[in-house]
Write a protein that holds these residues in place. Structure first.
Motif, PDB file in Angstrom:
ATOM      1  N   TYR A 156       0.878  -1.135  -0.017  1.00 28.24           N
ATOM      2  CA  TYR A 156       0.054   0.226   0.034  1.00 28.24           C
ATOM      3  C   TYR A 156       0.793   1.072   0.104  1.00 28.24           C
ATOM      4  O   TYR A 156       0.710   2.117  -0.577  1.00 28.24           O
ATOM      5  N   THR A 157       2.256   1.069   0.542  1.00 30.31           N
ATOM      6  CA  THR A 157       2.526   2.288   1.143  1.00 30.31           C
ATOM      7  C   THR A 157       3.744   2.935  -0.709  1.00 30.31           C
ATOM      8  O   THR A 157       3.374   4.060  -0.573  1.00 30.31           O
ATOM      9  N   THR A 158       4.109   1.976  -1.218  1.00 30.04           N
ATOM     10  CA  THR A 158       3.873   2.022  -2.382  1.00 30.04           C
ATOM     11  C   THR A 158       3.205   2.167  -3.399  1.00 30.04           C
ATOM     12  O   THR A 158       3.508   3.083  -3.989  1.00 30.04           O
TER      13      THR A 158
ATOM     14  N   THR B 250       0.296   8.953   4.498  1.00 34.46           N
ATOM     15  CA  THR B 250       0.539  10.135   5.118  1.00 34.46           C
ATOM     16  C   THR B 250      -0.136   9.383   6.742  1.00 34.46           C
ATOM     17  O   THR B 250       0.140  10.796   7.436  1.00 34.46           O
ATOM     18  N   GLU B 251      -0.171   7.620   6.912  1.00 34.25           N
ATOM     19  CA  GLU B 251       0.400   7.255   8.463  1.00 34.25           C
ATOM     20  C   GLU B 251       1.644   6.983   8.765  1.00 34.25           C
ATOM     21  O   GLU B 251       1.870   7.047   9.718  1.00 34.25           O
ATOM     22  N   ARG B 252       2.763   7.158   7.769  1.00 38.20           N
ATOM     23  CA  ARG B 252       4.098   6.780   7.951  1.00 38.20           C
ATOM     24  C   ARG B 252       4.425   7.615   8.741  1.00 38.20           C
ATOM     25  O   ARG B 252       4.122   9.061   8.772  1.00 38.20           O
ATOM     26  N   PRO B 253       4.787   7.015   9.663  1.00 42.12           N
ATOM     27  CA  PRO B 253       5.923   8.139  10.567  1.00 42.12           C
ATOM     28  C   PRO B 253       7.125   9.125  10.063  1.00 42.12           C
ATOM     29  O   PRO B 253       7.181   8.769   8.655  1.00 42.12           O
ATOM     30  N   ALA B 254       7.166  10.104  10.757  1.00 48.23           N
ATOM     31  CA  ALA B 254       8.333  11.319   9.910  1.00 48.23           C
ATOM     32  C   ALA B 254       9.263  11.705  11.737  1.00 48.23           C
ATOM     33  O   ALA B 254       8.148  11.641  12.468  1.00 48.23           O
ATOM     34  N   THR B 255      10.164  11.924  10.806  1.00 45.65           N
ATOM     35  CA  THR B 255      10.791  12.750  12.036  1.00 45.65           C
ATOM     36  C   THR B 255      10.934  14.189  11.880  1.00 45.65           C
ATOM     37  O   THR B 255      11.678  15.117  12.548  1.00 45.65           O
TER      38      THR B 255
END
Length: 720
Positions: free
Chosen positions: A486-488, A499-504
């Motif tokens: 899905y992310t790809t 948009t739910e993936r982690p970010a720093t």
């Protein structure tokens, strides 16, 4: 831009012997005390078609024609004993002196004034050596442009900015096909850009549609400049609506117009309404197809053009039932600016995907909400919309619910069916999306990796497919799985990606206090973007209080966070971007960064906070960044500059002006500048989601911070 003016003696040699001395002499000074050509220029031509006249095949033929004009004018009481035109221009680009800078007599002085100015006393007259059956050449138009600039800037009697056709307020067809150039802003106006030759058939369509429907309710006139554009096709759309009984007419080919064409159910070769025939021929001319030169006549050229359009759209014209069923779709596409032939810069593989979308999903499946997509080889907003509808169908969404929106239903389908083994049409869509995002950077000093188009048409998990997919995942900083997870899918389809993936990384307009810094750290953030300044005073109702506060950078770094500075003075509309504003704002950003002890070498991101089109980038955005660059350079290049904006803005400003890093507005996935454009090679942050309230009264943008990119500020310059 210089111009050579051939003096009267060059054409006087072709005048009868008894008049040669007068013809060759410099023009006599005007006896009219009111002669002052401050208004501009009137444009003329030689008149109606002359079956026994010449076609100006040589410059000698042109000079002989000037001699004929002289003979006709010198004996006429209307021209004060001399040739009536100030200057004459031939198809070869030569400019000839008539009355020169003295008063002209050819502008129909008895007709009404122009903006209060007298036609003969306040305007130069320029005659083109061409008749109504002739078209202008590029050398002729360039000569017009150069002469007009000379008359404005260098002539002993300088003129004003107006460019007026002889027919203005006067019953004449003069200057014929030059009428589409005889206006301010056209290609012969040195104040505007050179745009080359216009199209006489588009010009004819514009003249006809304006004359035919000027009194129709809601009708809006289109320009008569011989150039295809939205105003022209929308005026033709209003004509189509009127002929189908729709009133008032509107500038939109919407469901009502589509249904009206569907109910009439008559292709042009079966149509008896001559005005509809005129509209269809006009639309084909505007589409760039060669069709009937007589608008009211549907001839073999018209039929060939329509058949070609069907085929270009991926629809076989030979299938009678499909041809009839697709006619409303074709009619709609004819009256839009969509292109169905490969355009310069277009990709033939993408065009093949576009044609397949039309043939399989519009014509074959018949998705109700899906119009024909362009087939120009460019991945655009309309193609994205059609592609998403095709994907929704393959994911099992019902026909009536397909809308092209990357919503919860589509996302659920991608997490389920879309993440399994792909074959057939769904596999074709996934791999087409890979190709749309190709090539992908693979590392410093290495050439970008292009997706192999042969992989689109096979179910096999080829090494080249997996290699490209892994490279794309690494560059996008998503999990490197080599699969259609899905992310790809999300990263391929929308600029925000998953948009739910982690970010720093994050950015916000809210002051980062010690307590807020601790909250960011606890949430996993490592770097925060903040604004260096705000252009509005606190008393302004739109004041956001977004600027860094004194001591705030110290609070951020002492909490173990990093900082990246952003600069934006109302960067939400085109008019706010000019070279001078860029220069001034570069200086302001430099000063604010020093005030906040930002160390040398830091990248400051200057914002383009709206969906800027390529034309906007050319006219304003690029000059703005050139101003920023010049300003920072003049201050010693203590700071580098980056760009915040859509993928297209970031890529172009980085390549063309030299922005060091890109902060991509990925969460604005509907922006045209984010559709069909890959992530810029120098992306450092990708803004993928907005928290309406990360904490109470605290909004936050969630940014992917790319590993190895902009390090931001981790320590302040204590010497400042």
């Amino acid at each position: 831009m210089s111009v050579t003016i051939n003096r009267r003696a060059t054409w006087a040699a072709y005048v009868a012997a008894e008049n040669q001395e007068h013809a060759a002499a410099p023009p006599s000074p005007s006896a009219n005390p009111d002669w002052d050509p401050i208004g501009g220029v009137f444009i003329h031509h030689r008149g109606p078609e002359d079956p026994f006249g010449n076609d100006y095949e040589s410059e000698v033929a042109c000079m002989k024609d000037i001699a004929e004009i002289y003979h006709a004018h010198v004996v006429s009481p209307d021209f004060d004993g001399d040739i009536g035109y100030n200057f004459l221009i031939c198809r070869h680009g030569a400019v000839y002196e008539g009355r020169g800078y003295e008063r002209g007599e050819a502008n129909a002085g008895e007709a009404g004034r122009v903006d209060g100015l007298r036609r003969n006393a306040n305007f130069y007259s320029i005659c083109a050596l061409m008749r109504s059956n002739h078209t202008a050449t590029e050398p002729m138009l360039r000569a017009f442009r150069a002469l007009i600039q000379h008359l404005r800037d260098e002539a002993p009697r300088k003129t004003g900015p107006r460019i007026v056709p002889h027919s203005y307020g006067f019953d004449t067809e003069c200057p014929g096909n030059l009428t589409m150039y005889a206006q301010r802003g056209s290609t012969i106006d040195p104040a505007g850009p050179w745009t080359g030759l216009a199209d006489i058939y588009v010009f004819a369509a514009q003249k006809w549609v304006n004359a035919a429907y000027q009194a129709v309710a809601g009708y809006r006139q289109c320009p008569q400049d011989g150039r295809t554009g939205w105003p022209t096709v929308l005026s033709l759309t209003q004509g189509l609506q009127h002929e189908h009984g729709i009133s008032p007419t509107v500038q939109n080919f919407g469901p009502g117009t589509f249904d009206a064409v569907l109910r009439r159910n008559r292709l042009p070769n079966d149509e008896y309404n001559l005005d509809l025939i005129r509209i269809y021929n006009s639309a084909l001319w505007c589409k760039g197809y060669w069709t009937s030169t007589t608008l009211a006549f549907w001839d073999d050229d018209s039929q060939d053009a329509l058949q070609t359009l069907y085929n270009d759209a991926g629809l076989p014209y030979t299938d009678t039932s499909l041809r009839q069923a697709m006619w409303p779709h074709i009619a709609r596409s004819m009256l839009r600016m969509d292109q169905f032939r490969l355009v310069p810069g277009g990709d033939a593989v993408i065009r093949g995907v576009q044609q397949r979308l039309n043939s399989h999903y519009v014509a074959g499946i018949g998705i109700p909400a899906m119009p024909l997509v362009p087939c120009d080889g460019i991945y655009s907003r309309d193609v994205q919309q059609g592609f998403m509808m095709a994907l929704q169908y393959e994911l099992g969404i019902s026909l009536g619910s397909i809308n092209g929106y990357f919503g919860p239903g589509t996302q659920a389908g991608l997490k389920g069916t879309g993440s399994g083994r792909l074959t057939g049409h769904l596999r074709h869509l996934f791999r087409s999306a890979c190709y749309f995002n190709s090539p992908t950077p693979t590392g410093a000093g290495q050439a970008p990796l292009a997706y192999d188009p042969a992989d689109i048409g096979t179910d096999a998990e080829t090494n080249s497919h997996v290699e490209w997919l892994r490279a794309f995942q690494r560059f996008s900083q998503i999990p490197v799985t080599g699969t259609n997870d899905y992310t790809t899918w999300a990263q391929l389809l929308v600029s925000s990606g998953d948009t739910e993936r982690p970010a720093t990384g994050c950015d916000c307009i809210t002051e980062i206090t010690a307590a807020r810094a601790a909250q960011l750290k606890a949430a996993g953030y490592q770097i925060v973007g903040r604004y260096l300044d705000e252009h509005l005073p606190p008393t302004d109702p739109d004041f956001l209080n977004k600027a860094l506060k004194p001591g705030e950078p110290r609070t951020i770094v002492d909490a173990g966070l990093r900082l990246f500075p952003i600069f934006q003075y109302n960067g939400t509309q085109l008019g706010n971007f000019t070279y001078q504003k860029g220069y001034d704002q570069g200086k302001a950003a430099h000063q604010k960064a020093i005030e906040h002890s930002i160390p040398a070498g830091t990248c400051i991101y200057f914002a383009v906070d709206y969906d800027a089109l390529d034309v906007d980038i050319d006219s304003n955005i690029r000059p703005y960044f050139e101003g920023v660059k010049a300003s920072l350079s003049g201050l010693g290049n203590r700071y580098t500059f980056g760009v915040y904006g859509s993928r297209n803005v970031c890529t172009r400003i980085s390549h063309e002006v030299g922005a060091r890093w890109s902060l991509v507005s990925g969460m604005s996935w509907g922006y045209s500048g984010n559709l069909g454009f890959p992530l810029p090679q120098n992306w450092s942050f990708n803004q993928i989601r907005e928290y309406d309230e990360f904490q109470p009264s605290w909004d936050l943008d969630h940014d992917i911070w790319r590993q190895g990119a902009d390090p931001g500020v981790s320590a302040l310059d204590s010497s400042q």
